[in-house]
Design a protein around this motif. Structure first.
Motif, short mmCIF file in Angstrom:
data_model
loop_
_atom_site.label_atom_id
_atom_site.label_comp_id
_atom_site.label_asym_id
_atom_site.label_seq_id
_atom_site.Cartn_x
_atom_site.Cartn_y
_atom_site.Cartn_z
N ILE A 115 94.52 24.06 38.01
CA ILE A 115 93.58 23.38 37.11
C ILE A 115 94.10 23.43 35.68
O ILE A 115 93.84 22.54 34.88
N LYS A 124 95.29 28.54 36.13
CA LYS A 124 93.85 28.59 36.41
C LYS A 124 93.57 28.09 37.82
O LYS A 124 94.00 27.00 38.21
N ILE A 125 92.83 28.93 38.58
CA ILE A 125 92.46 28.60 39.95
C ILE A 125 90.99 28.95 40.13
O ILE A 125 90.57 30.08 39.87
N ASN A 126 90.19 27.95 40.53
CA ASN A 126 88.76 28.19 40.79
C ASN A 126 88.04 28.82 39.60
O ASN A 126 87.21 29.72 39.75
N GLY A 127 88.39 28.34 38.39
CA GLY A 127 87.67 28.78 37.20
C GLY A 127 88.13 30.08 36.59
O GLY A 127 87.66 30.47 35.53
N LYS A 128 89.05 30.79 37.22
CA LYS A 128 89.56 32.06 36.68
C LYS A 128 91.07 31.96 36.54
O LYS A 128 91.72 31.11 37.15
N THR A 169 91.52 36.48 38.68
CA THR A 169 90.26 37.18 38.43
C THR A 169 90.06 37.44 36.94
O THR A 169 89.09 38.10 36.54
#
Length: 368
Positions: free
Chosen positions: A256, A269-273, A288
């Motif tokens: 992302i 960035k992966i899945n918002g983190k 994380t």
């Protein structure tokens, strides 16, 4: 698509030549001087203003008719490579010094970007209503006449210029004053590792220019960063990956967000983190991590979310700390603000006061 103009800034901030002695600016009683990496005063506080060292040289204001004092935002600003210092109605002279405090040169022009980079400093030659940006060397001699609306820092003997004060289109100039580019680009970064990212005005796509300002990598990308450690991130359809210097995809576009490689790792960035990958694209630190949000526009220019000296910033409960390359907490999140490590120290804010800490988290200097 995220703004990519910061790529040029990141190159400049991260690329600092090894200094004979790393020095850091401090303020004591509205006078500025320098400490070393263990907190000892090396150059006593005697200047009206002192800016960051680079290439063993720094710009200072030796004396001023009126007091030159920075508030918090300005303190962030003077460390920013994009900052243009100008204090209206103040009579002062800029002086460039070495790490022993010896004066190397000076200028009475008050508007400049106070960082020595590749032996040059961008400077505004003129008054408030007339003039333009050019370059000055460490003796105070104008090496490039002030004729541009904007000018960047010299990188690999080329400098990005524009006729506009507010932005592009951009071209490139060499140190002999010869315009290299025949095309004016919508956006562009400074040269890094022999290539500069640029946006093609015909297609609005991004590619990479060689030193002759011809396309070395064709403009087919939605966005790009600069090359670091042989790779540059690119964007396609709102996802990011990495290419090598031949333009070949080295890491598939599946993130992302993405950042430059530094010390073998890059933030993605992966899945918002956020986590960190290595050059094969493998996750080394799981996604994380919460990344600190810059407090202001000036901080954005200096906030590198990459590893420097083995440590990177993270945020927890609105406090900032540092992780190591395994993702473990090296310095607990207890600061209100902070910057990356340079030459063994990082500038952080603790209990409303700016400090320097070492890599153990110990405060070696605190501003009064």
């Amino acid at each position: 698509m995220r703004s990519l103009i910061f790529g040029a800034l990141l190159v400049l901030v991260a690329a600092s030549n090894c200094a004979a002695q790393a020095l850091f600016p401090i303020e004591v009683g509205h006078k500025w001087g320098y400490i070393d990496s263990i907190g000892h005063i090396v150059i006593p506080p005697k200047y009206a203003l002192a800016c960051a060292f680079n290439e063993d040289r720094a710009w200072v204001v030796e004396k001023s008719r009126s007091e030159v004092s920075f508030d918090e935002n300005a303190m962030n600003a003077y460390e920013s490579v994009e900052f243009e210092f100008q204090r209206s109605g103040t009579d002062y002279v800029w002086v460039v010094i070495d790490t022993k405090g010896n004066q190397l040169g000076s200028t009475d022009r008050t508007k400049l970007k106070p960082l020595v980079y590749n032996d040059h400093t961008p400077i505004f030659d003129g008054d408030y209503f007339h003039g333009g940006w050019g370059l000055i060397d460490a003796t105070g001699k104008i090496t490039q006449a002030g004729q541009f609306g904007s000018i960047g820092f010299v990188n690999e003997r080329l400098v990005k210029v524009s006729s506009s004060e507010s932005g592009g289109p951009y071209g490139f100039l060499d140190l002999d004053g010869k315009v290299i580019s025949t095309v004016q680009y919508n956006e562009a970064t400074s040269f890094s590792e022999g290539l500069a990212a640029a946006e093609d005005p015909e297609t609005n796509k991004w590619g990479f220019l060689g030193p002759d300002c011809k396309w070395a990598i064709k403009p087919i990308f939605g966005g790009t960063g600069s090359f670091h450690e042989g790779l540059a991130y690119f964007g396609m359809d709102s996802l990011y990956g990495y290419i090598d210097k031949n333009g070949k995809v080295a890491i598939k576009d599946k993130f992302i967000d993405a950042d430059n490689f530094s010390e073998g790792l890059a933030r993605v960035k992966i899945n918002g983190k956020y986590g960190y990958i290595n050059k094969t694209g493998a996750l080394v630190i799981p996604p994380t991590i919460v990344v600190p949000v810059p407090k202001d526009a000036f901080s954005m220019n200096m906030r590198l979310h990459t590893f420097r000296e083995g440590l990177a910033l993270f945020e927890q409960s609105d406090k900032i700390g540092y992780i190591d390359k395994t993702g473990k907490v090296a310095i607990a999140a207890r600061f209100e603000d902070g910057y990356t490590f340079e030459h063994g120290l990082a500038r952080v804010k603790k209990d409303g006061k700016w400090c320097y800490i070492d890599r153990t988290g110990k405060i070696v200097w605190q501003h009064a």
